[in-house]
Design a protein around this motif. Structure first.
Motif: not given
Length: 112
Positions: A78-101
């Motif tokens: 479960k350990r990630q080399f790049f946890p900040a990249l994963w968290e950023t992807r999660y945030q982008l997915i969350d934001e995309a779920g709120k957007g007009p597209l």
């Protein structure tokens, strides 16, 4: 009534077309980041397979060659080399779920 011409927000000025052009500017960066995330995911899969080989070979309760208990090794997949990249992807997915597209079939991820 027939439309004679496209209105604002359609064709080359549509939000979808504009977003595609903006993404193209960052394509090299995007591909690099996706490559790092893929490397991370592949390494997590390798750790899982490696753990199963260890368990199959010397047992789940054994101690590794370097004296490391197997339960410590079991936490590594479960350990990630790049946890900040994963968290950023999660945030982008969350934001995309709120957007007009946003695609209505995708729900933002649940916070743990």
């Amino acid at each position: 009534m027939n439309k004679i011409q496209l209105e604002d927000g359609s064709g080359f000025s549509s939000p979808g077309w504009t977003a595609t052009r903006d993404v193209a500017r960052f394509e090299d960066f995007y591909l690099h980041v996706e490559g790092l995330v893929n490397l991370d995911a592949d390494h997590m899969l390798w750790r899982t397979r490696h753990l199963k080989v260890i368990e199959r070979t010397i047992g789940a309760e054994a101690t590794g060659l370097a004296g490391t208990p197997i339960d410590v090794i079991a936490k590594l997949p479960k350990r990630q080399f790049f946890p900040a990249l994963w968290e950023t992807r999660y945030q982008l997915i969350d934001e995309a779920g709120k957007g007009p597209l946003a695609y209505s079939g995708l729900a933002p991820r649940q916070q743990a």
